[in-house]
Design an enzyme around this catalytic site. Structure first.
Site, PDB file in Angstrom:
ATOM      1  N   SER A 142      41.450  40.933  39.966  1.00  0.00           N
ATOM      2  CA  SER A 142      41.140  40.177  41.183  1.00  0.00           C
ATOM      3  C   SER A 142      42.104  40.562  42.292  1.00  0.00           C
ATOM      4  CB  SER A 142      41.284  38.671  40.920  1.00  0.00           C
ATOM      5  OG  SER A 142      41.121  37.956  42.131  1.00  0.00           O
ATOM      6  N   TYR A 155      46.169  31.713  37.885  1.00  0.00           N
ATOM      7  CA  TYR A 155      45.037  32.659  37.859  1.00  0.00           C
ATOM      8  C   TYR A 155      45.550  34.081  38.136  1.00  0.00           C
ATOM      9  CZ  TYR A 155      40.628  34.873  39.310  1.00  0.00           C
ATOM     10  OH  TYR A 155      39.562  35.724  39.439  1.00  0.00           O
TER      11      TYR A 155
HETATM   12  P1  NDP Z   1      30.862  33.700  37.125  1.00  0.00           P
HETATM   13  O1  NDP Z   1      31.373  32.302  36.919  1.00  0.00           O
HETATM   14  O2  NDP Z   1      29.549  33.863  37.782  1.00  0.00           O
HETATM   15  O3  NDP Z   1      30.853  34.478  35.747  1.00  0.00           O
HETATM   16  C1  NDP Z   1      31.855  34.288  34.784  1.00  0.00           C
HETATM   17  C2  NDP Z   1      31.337  34.805  33.474  1.00  0.00           C
HETATM   18  O4  NDP Z   1      32.372  34.641  32.492  1.00  0.00           O
HETATM   19  C3  NDP Z   1      30.115  34.067  32.983  1.00  0.00           C
HETATM   20  O5  NDP Z   1      29.187  34.980  32.494  1.00  0.00           O
HETATM   21  C4  NDP Z   1      30.659  33.193  31.865  1.00  0.00           C
HETATM   22  O6  NDP Z   1      29.670  33.061  30.837  1.00  0.00           O
HETATM   23  C5  NDP Z   1      31.795  34.048  31.357  1.00  0.00           C
HETATM   24  N1  NDP Z   1      32.754  33.267  30.601  1.00  0.00           N
HETATM   25  C6  NDP Z   1      33.542  32.234  30.995  1.00  0.00           C
HETATM   26  N2  NDP Z   1      34.244  31.740  29.955  1.00  0.00           N
HETATM   27  C7  NDP Z   1      33.885  32.486  28.862  1.00  0.00           C
HETATM   28  C8  NDP Z   1      34.221  32.467  27.503  1.00  0.00           C
HETATM   29  N3  NDP Z   1      35.090  31.595  27.008  1.00  0.00           N
HETATM   30  N4  NDP Z   1      33.646  33.375  26.685  1.00  0.00           N
HETATM   31  C9  NDP Z   1      32.745  34.261  27.159  1.00  0.00           C
HETATM   32  N5  NDP Z   1      32.380  34.325  28.435  1.00  0.00           N
HETATM   33  C10 NDP Z   1      32.938  33.445  29.277  1.00  0.00           C
HETATM   34  O7  NDP Z   1      32.005  34.422  37.948  1.00  0.00           O
HETATM   35  P2  NDP Z   1      32.249  35.958  38.343  1.00  0.00           P
HETATM   36  O8  NDP Z   1      31.079  36.782  38.054  1.00  0.00           O
HETATM   37  O9  NDP Z   1      32.803  35.936  39.706  1.00  0.00           O
HETATM   38  O10 NDP Z   1      33.445  36.330  37.353  1.00  0.00           O
HETATM   39  C11 NDP Z   1      33.528  37.539  36.656  1.00  0.00           C
HETATM   40  C12 NDP Z   1      34.941  38.072  36.734  1.00  0.00           C
HETATM   41  O11 NDP Z   1      35.240  38.423  38.082  1.00  0.00           O
HETATM   42  C13 NDP Z   1      36.014  37.073  36.303  1.00  0.00           C
HETATM   43  O12 NDP Z   1      36.951  37.733  35.489  1.00  0.00           O
HETATM   44  C14 NDP Z   1      36.660  36.666  37.618  1.00  0.00           C
HETATM   45  O13 NDP Z   1      37.991  36.273  37.455  1.00  0.00           O
HETATM   46  C15 NDP Z   1      36.523  37.951  38.418  1.00  0.00           C
HETATM   47  N6  NDP Z   1      36.633  37.808  39.864  1.00  0.00           N
HETATM   48  C16 NDP Z   1      35.695  37.131  40.595  1.00  0.00           C
HETATM   49  C17 NDP Z   1      35.850  36.994  41.962  1.00  0.00           C
HETATM   50  C18 NDP Z   1      34.880  36.228  42.811  1.00  0.00           C
HETATM   51  O14 NDP Z   1      35.161  36.019  43.999  1.00  0.00           O
HETATM   52  N7  NDP Z   1      33.745  35.792  42.278  1.00  0.00           N
HETATM   53  C19 NDP Z   1      36.985  37.595  42.670  1.00  0.00           C
HETATM   54  C20 NDP Z   1      37.882  38.293  41.805  1.00  0.00           C
HETATM   55  C21 NDP Z   1      37.706  38.399  40.475  1.00  0.00           C
HETATM   56  P3  NDP Z   1      29.415  31.751  29.947  1.00  0.00           P
HETATM   57  O15 NDP Z   1      29.836  30.576  30.779  1.00  0.00           O
HETATM   58  O16 NDP Z   1      27.949  31.819  29.685  1.00  0.00           O
HETATM   59  O17 NDP Z   1      30.233  31.966  28.716  1.00  0.00           O
END
Ligand code: NDP
Length: 245
Positions: A142, A155
């Protein structure tokens, strides 16, 4: 043939946001995708959508807090498609808050998902990559880790710990493995849903509403790293909306 076509690529956090967009794009470009997340209904629907468009996908219910689930994700790739070429360690949460609030359980949850979840992925895939003599780790970090701001300490800490681990992995990997980190800026996803502090949530939501990029901007960056010829390792990619400071 592109550098993506035919590759077997497992994506964690494939049920929404960046992971979903990445799985869709990679499948469109001919990858066989293994979809990991806890929300089975979402990854089953995504697999059906990919199959409906003529692609290859298998959903595997995965909680990255459980080491055995990551092992199963990797094992499914091998059983179904005979190999694992790339692991995209993307699952993450960001229940951000001020340290003064002592939301210690949320700190622990971020460490478990964002940090230990990535380590469990490495533990599952590294022996497979070694046995194959090739493999590629792609991990979502991030911009919050590059420019530390209030509310983001824990975070950002998890993301910077993972950055250090990925750099160590790269140095230990030798010439057979590739290691890529992708650091997104504000991206329009469900990420803010995990924030329980109302002030932090409205601050992030405002950023999301004003300047966030669509998640396929990150999917394209991940695809760029994967499609490079063997022997070319794209190390770190940062992708921000131009309006992000
Ligand atoms: P979302 O919340 O849309 O997606 C997060 C994903 O992580 C979901 O598919 C969720 O699936 C999964 N997840 C969460 N907890 C678990 C778990 N315990 N086991 C398996 N899967 C898990 O957010 P983003 O797409 O934005 O996030 C994706 C990545 O991008 C993250 O690492 C985030 O930190 C990073 N990021 C995002 C930014 C943004 O602005 N959106 C900026 C910088 C980085 P489920 O709940 O079905 O398990």
């Amino acid at each position: 043939m592109s550098g993506i076509e035919g590759k077997v690529i497992a994506v964690t956090g494939a049920s929404s946001g960046i992971g979903e967009a990445t799985a869709l794009l990679l499948a469109e470009r001919g990858a066989k995708v293994v979809l990991g997340a806890r929300r089975s209904d979402r990854i089953e629907a995504l697999a059906a959508r990919i199959a409906g468009a003529g692609g290859e996908a298998v959903p595997v219910r995965t909680d990255v807090k459980r080491r055995a689930d990551l092992s199963r994700l990797v094992a499914t790739a091998r059983e179904r498609y005979g190999a694992l070429d790339v692991l995209v360690g993307n699952a993450g949460i960001s229940p951000i808050s001020a340290l003064d609030d002592l939301r210690v359980e949320e700190w622990e949850e971020m460490i478990d998902v964002n940090l230990k979840g990535v380590l469990y992925g490495i533990a599952a895939a590294l022996p497979v990559f070694r046995a194959q003599g090739s493999g590629h780790f792609v991990t979502t970090l991030s911009t919050a880790g590059l420019r530390i701001s209030p509310l983001m300490a824990v975070y950002a800490g998890t993301k910077n710990a993972v950055r250090a681990i990925c750099e160590g992995l790269r140095q230990e990997a030798g010439d057979a493995l590739r290691v890529t980190t992708v650091s997104p800026g504000f991206t329009r996803t469900e990420l803010a849903d995990s924030i329980t502090d109302p002030d932090a949530k409205s601050e992030i939501q405002a950023g999301m509403d004003e300047i966030a990029m669509p998640p396929d901007a990150i999917a394209r960056a991940i695809a760029f790293a994967i499609e490079q010829p063997a022997g070319i390792d794209v190390g770190e990619i940062v992708v921000r909306p131009t309006a992000q400071s």
